[in-house]
Design a protein around this motif. Structure first.
Motif, PDB file in Angstrom:
ATOM      1  N   ASN A 182      34.670  50.387  39.234  1.00  0.00           N
ATOM      2  CA  ASN A 182      35.779  51.160  39.787  1.00  0.00           C
ATOM      3  C   ASN A 182      35.412  52.618  40.010  1.00  0.00           C
ATOM      4  N   ARG A 185      33.638  52.706  43.241  1.00  0.00           N
ATOM      5  CA  ARG A 185      34.559  52.509  44.377  1.00  0.00           C
ATOM      6  C   ARG A 185      35.352  53.785  44.664  1.00  0.00           C
ATOM      7  N   TYR A 193      39.632  48.235  41.822  1.00  0.00           N
ATOM      8  CA  TYR A 193      40.088  46.869  41.550  1.00  0.00           C
ATOM      9  C   TYR A 193      41.210  46.925  40.513  1.00  0.00           C
ATOM     10  N   ASN A 198      40.895  39.128  37.718  1.00  0.00           N
ATOM     11  CA  ASN A 198      40.969  38.812  39.151  1.00  0.00           C
ATOM     12  C   ASN A 198      39.688  39.185  39.876  1.00  0.00           C
ATOM     13  N   THR A 199      39.054  40.266  39.431  1.00  0.00           N
ATOM     14  CA  THR A 199      37.797  40.692  40.064  1.00  0.00           C
ATOM     15  C   THR A 199      36.691  39.677  39.781  1.00  0.00           C
ATOM     16  N   SER A 203      34.895  37.324  42.618  1.00  0.00           N
ATOM     17  CA  SER A 203      33.435  37.424  42.784  1.00  0.00           C
ATOM     18  C   SER A 203      32.798  36.059  43.008  1.00  0.00           C
ATOM     19  N   ARG A 215      27.009  42.470  40.514  1.00  0.00           N
ATOM     20  CA  ARG A 215      28.188  42.666  39.664  1.00  0.00           C
ATOM     21  C   ARG A 215      27.862  42.264  38.224  1.00  0.00           C
TER      22      ARG A 215
END
Length: 665
Positions: A182, A185, A193, A198-199, A203, A215
């Motif tokens: 994050n 990002r 995210y 959920n991430t 993926s 990742r």
């Protein structure tokens, strides 16, 4: 040293260093040294493709592109867990276990419940051959290429592993890795995210495995399934998995009492925030594998496991408006439209209000500040109102009297919590809802057709019921919005392919009220074809295992309706399966009809599951505990003495597996 020997030596060294770093968390060389060795191996493999190895550490960097993820059936179903929220729930569960097992000594293994994306890994001869997401439990998506990039997933096992087995676990994103992603990002001007779970899940479905490799995903394992594993307990299973090279958290405890279980739960409810990953509860499993097999499964969950969920996070926000949704059966569900609020890592804007009684009980009104939590940390629900913040001009909620979609007056039968729109064949939302249910994954699973496309086809007047799907043409579909020639062809092809779907799923797809997946299977098995089911009486239906008056009444009413009969006749003419396949009917008899068997112990010639299947294939019923209704106790080795005592006291005949086989022959 030859080139082949050099490649093999590098692979072995890199596997060991990889295991030390990502599984044991005890690196023995620097990152730079590891990278240099990996680079050397990549160069050698590029020059000598004849020495290709599907378990090479160089696969960890990714690079494979997956344009579409194939759906694969699980060889062993992935069940969901029953949830508990109190010590009383656990004690009730323990009592249910003891009723089935008798006076057997029961131990429990407690493990943390990891909050990630469930995965099933298949190993053959010690090599990873397949990785499949949970999906609906019966089938999931093949994500093998992406899973191979996760460093803590062994591509080649060590030790005394079985020749073939599946191992289950969770793909997670550790909190520090998530924070770093994050941070990158935000620096790049992108939105962060929302949450690690959920991430991690997202993926797994990325098309480029090289991106997945970048990742910091991790894989925590907890369960092995397969024949002849040689494992006798859950606690032993965890240790064996570690020995073979899997990453299995050491936070697990063997407990003898519910008090010991609750001590483990209470400790981790407080200390879970110190862990490097998210956890939302504790999973308690009966430790003995033999006991697990004896306890078996319900339609959805193993009887031998329970998830204790930590107290859900709670927030307050403003309820802006109450709206009403119409389901495919006409049931009305009130929905709270909320001022968006962050809850357990996701932004919540809506919550279910269940029914009119719930609204009245909590005195929920538009404009109220309400308390929201996630039931089981999945579905948001309103649990109360902050009356100190209620607006002075607030007025009690008046539940709607007419359908919001078609204007039909709502009805509510005695004993039913829901209001219903009775315009079954005229209410647009009910019509599209039934078609959407028909095409869903667990029903007809029609490729190329989704909920939005159903709405579009209905709006354009191309379909009025699910039978209309089978007369759609590419020429009709192509002019529609967002429908290119290829999309139209795929839709028509997907519909045509669905005629191969077996009878029990077609029966579920018809959308008969109260007939879910499990009930559809029982009805299909009992009546063999749709014609016999259509003329079945209430008594005949209620004679089927687990079919009560409410379900029987619904089935009778469904087949009394002329429109339903017309749709079924059309579907028959299009080639859909309305009888059990020859494979399903093979070796099925009614020899044991009316008889109930309890199976206990270890058997010589068949597994317990195979024995239960033989009972059901021959018309018998498998019971979970001995009662006066039990016809026979099939006893194997190591059966608990209390079961024998109870069977003898009730006069239940005790037979061996050989007696049983003679009975069905």
């Amino acid at each position: 040293m030859s080139v082949k020997e050099k490649i093999e030596a590098l692979r072995q060294q890199l596997r060991e260093h990889n295991h030390n770093y990502y599984v044991l968390d005890t690196p023995t060389i620097s990152d730079y040294e590891f990278d240099m060795m990996l680079k050397e191996l990549q160069e050698l493999e590029a020059k000598h493709p004849e020495f290709h190895d599907p378990t090479s550490p160089t696969l960890r960097v990714g690079g494979g592109i997956t344009k579409s993820f194939n759906t694969i059936a699980h060889e062993h179903r992935m069940y969901s867990l029953e949830n508990s929220y109190s010590k009383e729930d656990l004690e009730d569960w323990e009592k249910r276990i003891q009723r089935i097992l008798g006076d057997a000594m029961v131990e429990f293994t407690c493990e943390l419940k990891y909050d990630g994306a469930s995965i099933s890994l298949t190993y053959e001869k010690g090599q990873l051959v397949k990785a499949v997401t949970r999906g609906d439990g019966f089938q999931g998506d093949d994500v093998t290429t992406n899973i191979k990039t996760i460093r803590s997933v062994p591509l080649q096992l060590t030790g005394d592993y079985p020749p073939k087995f599946d191992i289950r676990g969770e793909i997670i994103l550790p909190l520090d890795g998530f924070a770093k992603m994050n941070e990158e990002r935000i620096t790049a001007g992108e939105d962060p995210y929302m949450n690690p779970r959920n991430t991690a899940s997202g993926s797994l479905k990325l098309q480029d495995s090289a991106i997945v490799a970048q990742r910091p995903l991790d894989c925590l394992l907890y369960g092995i399934v397969g024949p002849n594993t040689g494992i006798t307990s859950q606690y032993q299973m965890l240790q064996k998995a570690r020995d073979w090279g899997f990453k299995v958290p050491t936070i697990a405890k063997l407990c003898k009492t519910t008090d010991e279980v609750m001590s483990f739960v209470d400790y981790w409810d407080v200390h879970r925030h110190q862990l490097p990953y998210e956890t939302d509860g504790v999973v308690i499993k009966v430790n003995s594998i033999q006991h697990q097999e004896e306890l078996g499964y319900t339609a959805k969950s193993p009887r031998w496991a329970m998830a204790y969920k930590f107290k859900a996070e709670q927030v307050s926000t403003v309820l802006n408006e109450i709206t009403y949704q119409v389901g495919r059966t006409g049931a009305i569900t009130p929905v709270a439209n909320l001022e968006p609020v962050l809850l357990a890592g996701t932004r919540v804007k809506r919550a279910s209000l269940h029914n009119a009684d719930q609204i009245e009980k909590l005195d929920i009104r538009e404009g109220d500040t309400v308390f929201v939590e996630k039931g089981g940390e999945i579905i948001p629900k309103i649990i109360g109102v902050d009356f100190s913040k209620r607006p002075t001009d607030s007025k009690p909620t008046q539940y709607i009297t007419h359908c919001p979609e078609c204007g039909t007056a709502l009805v509510r039968t005695e004993g039913d919590a829901k209001h219903y729109c009775t315009n079954f064949y005229g209410c647009p939302t009910q019509i599209t809802g039934r078609i959407q249910h028909f095409i869903s994954r667990k029903a007809m699973d029609i490729e190329g057709l989704g909920a939005e496309t159903v709405e579009l086809l209905f709006k354009e007047g191309l379909i009025r019921n699910y039978a209309d799907l089978y007369i759609l043409t590419t020429e009709q579909i192509m002019p529609l919005e967002r429908m290119a020639e290829k999309s139209a062809e795929n839709l028509v092809k997907g519909v045509a392919e669905s005629v191969k779907i077996p009878f029990e799923r077609v029966l579920f797809a018809l959308g008969i009220r109260f007939v879910g997946e499990t009930v559809a299977k029982k009805l299909a098995k009992a009546f063999k074809n749709i014609d016999a089911l259509m003329v079945a009486s209430m008594d005949e239906l209620m004679a089927v295992d687990e079919i009560g008056e409410r379900i029987a009444q619904s089935v009778v009413e469904f087949f009394q309706n002329e429109r339903n009969l017309e749709n079924i006749a059309r579907l028959k003419s299009y080639g859909l399966q309305f009888e059990l396949s020859k494979d399903k009917l093979l070796n099925q008899t009614e020899i044991l009809k009316g008889k109930t068997f309890v199976v206990s112990g270890v058997f010589e010639t068949v597994s317990r599951d195979e024995l239960k299947k033989l009972i059901e294939d021959n018309g018998g019923k498998v019971g979970s505990s001995i009662s006066s209704k039990t016809s026979f106790l099939v006893a194997g080795d190591k059966m608990g003495p209390s079961k024998r005592t109870k069977a003898e006291s009730l006069g239940v005949p005790i037979i061996s597996e050989f007696d049983f086989k003679a009975m069905i022959q």
